[in-house]
Scaffold this active site. Structure first.
Site, PDB file in Angstrom:
ATOM      1  N   ILE A  32       0.819  -1.214   0.000  1.00 55.47           N
ATOM      2  CA  ILE A  32       0.000   0.000   0.000  1.00 55.47           C
ATOM      3  C   ILE A  32       0.854   1.265   0.000  1.00 55.47           C
ATOM      4  CG2 ILE A  32      -0.311   0.258   2.512  1.00 55.47           C
ATOM      5  CD1 ILE A  32      -3.370   0.563   1.837  1.00 55.47           C
ATOM      6  N   ASN A  87      11.159  -9.069   6.801  1.00 59.93           N
ATOM      7  CA  ASN A  87      11.328  -8.626   8.188  1.00 59.93           C
ATOM      8  C   ASN A  87      10.713  -9.623   9.152  1.00 59.93           C
ATOM      9  OD1 ASN A  87      12.573  -6.141   7.518  1.00 59.93           O
ATOM     10  ND2 ASN A  87      10.592  -5.262   7.017  1.00 59.93           N
ATOM     11  N   HIS A  99       5.821 -12.309   4.909  1.00 62.98           N
ATOM     12  CA  HIS A  99       5.768 -11.684   3.588  1.00 62.98           C
ATOM     13  C   HIS A  99       7.164 -11.293   3.131  1.00 62.98           C
ATOM     14  CE1 HIS A  99       5.187  -8.631   6.691  1.00 62.98           C
ATOM     15  NE2 HIS A  99       5.927  -7.857   5.946  1.00 62.98           N
TER      16      HIS A  99
HETATM   17  P1  5GP Z   1       6.662  -5.227   7.484  1.00 63.30           P
HETATM   18  O1  5GP Z   1       7.022  -3.954   8.180  1.00 63.30           O
HETATM   19  O2  5GP Z   1       5.824  -6.123   8.392  1.00 63.30           O
HETATM   20  O3  5GP Z   1       7.813  -5.937   6.884  1.00 63.30           O
HETATM   21  O4  5GP Z   1       5.776  -4.788   6.243  1.00 63.30           O
HETATM   22  C1  5GP Z   1       4.399  -4.767   6.215  1.00 63.30           C
HETATM   23  C2  5GP Z   1       3.998  -4.064   4.954  1.00 63.30           C
HETATM   24  O5  5GP Z   1       2.619  -4.265   4.751  1.00 63.30           O
HETATM   25  C3  5GP Z   1       4.230  -2.553   4.987  1.00 63.30           C
HETATM   26  O6  5GP Z   1       5.151  -2.194   3.973  1.00 63.30           O
HETATM   27  C4  5GP Z   1       2.849  -1.970   4.755  1.00 63.30           C
HETATM   28  O7  5GP Z   1       2.862  -0.870   3.899  1.00 63.30           O
HETATM   29  C5  5GP Z   1       2.077  -3.114   4.148  1.00 63.30           C
HETATM   30  N1  5GP Z   1       0.670  -3.090   4.457  1.00 63.30           N
HETATM   31  C6  5GP Z   1       0.100  -2.955   5.682  1.00 63.30           C
HETATM   32  N2  5GP Z   1      -1.241  -3.003   5.591  1.00 63.30           N
HETATM   33  C7  5GP Z   1      -1.522  -3.170   4.274  1.00 63.30           C
HETATM   34  C8  5GP Z   1      -2.748  -3.306   3.550  1.00 63.30           C
HETATM   35  O8  5GP Z   1      -3.837  -3.247   4.102  1.00 63.30           O
HETATM   36  N3  5GP Z   1      -2.643  -3.463   2.211  1.00 63.30           N
HETATM   37  C9  5GP Z   1      -1.458  -3.516   1.561  1.00 63.30           C
HETATM   38  N4  5GP Z   1      -1.473  -3.681   0.263  1.00 63.30           N
HETATM   39  N5  5GP Z   1      -0.278  -3.408   2.214  1.00 63.30           N
HETATM   40  C10 5GP Z   1      -0.317  -3.231   3.543  1.00 63.30           C
END
Ligand code: 5GP
Ligand code: ZN
Length: 139
Positions: A32, A87, A99
């Site tokens: 997003i 991460n 992810h």
């Molecule tokens: P992390 O910090 O856990 O490695 O990354 C999580 C990622 O998920 C972040 O880059 C954030 O922008 C993305 N993200 C969080 N909520 C949503 C969502 O509702 N939709 C999408 N497409 N991405 C999301």
């Protein structure tokens, strides 16, 4: 499926996402934030919190899709490079459904992702101590 997990909801179709690839085991969709143009997340459809919790079969199903998505992004946007990031645990991880970030890079894109060179702080015995600490856990 975990009820309160945002990525499980995306997998299920309960909340929308811009999907770029889907098969029986994985889903890839745009992050997003779009930190750079084409920033994509690859997730397993099965809920697993992070890499520590993946079985070898889970990992194979997830990671084997990385080159395909990476090539797609490269072909689409002709970036100068691509970072692949995963991460694990707070505070690095904010969504607790494993992810993989695929982040295409462009000239002057403002992203700061770099490792540090600390070779000058490490002697042979330091490398050996680090090696031993990890290896002991794997034997
Ligand atoms: P992390 O910090 O856990 O490695 O990354 C999580 C990622 O998920 C972040 O880059 C954030 O922008 C993305 N993200 C969080 N909520 C949503 C969502 O509702 N939709 C999408 N497409 N991405 C999301
Ligand atoms: Zn989930």
């Amino acid at each position: 499926m975990k009820e309160d997990c945002i990525f499980c909801k995306i997998v299920k179709g309960d909340i929308p996402a811009f999907k770029v690839y889907e098969d029986e085991q994985v889903l890839a969709f745009l992050d997003i934030t779009q930190g750079t143009r084409g920033h994509t997340l690859l997730v397993p459809k099965k809920h697993v919190e992070n890499t520590y919790g993946l079985t070898e079969e889970d990992a194979a199903a997830l990671f084997k899709r990385v080159p395909k998505i990476a090539r797609g992004i490269k072909e689409a946007f002709d970036p100068i490079g691509l970072n692949i990031i995963n991460n694990n645990d707070e505070p690095l991880q904010s969504v607790f459904h494993v992810h993989i970030h695929l982040i295409p890079r462009y000239p002057s894109d403002g992203m700061v992702l770099t490792t540090l060179d600390r070779q000058d702080e490490y002697g042979k015995e330091d490398y050996e101590a680090v090696r031993k600490a990890i290896k002991e856990q794997l034997d």
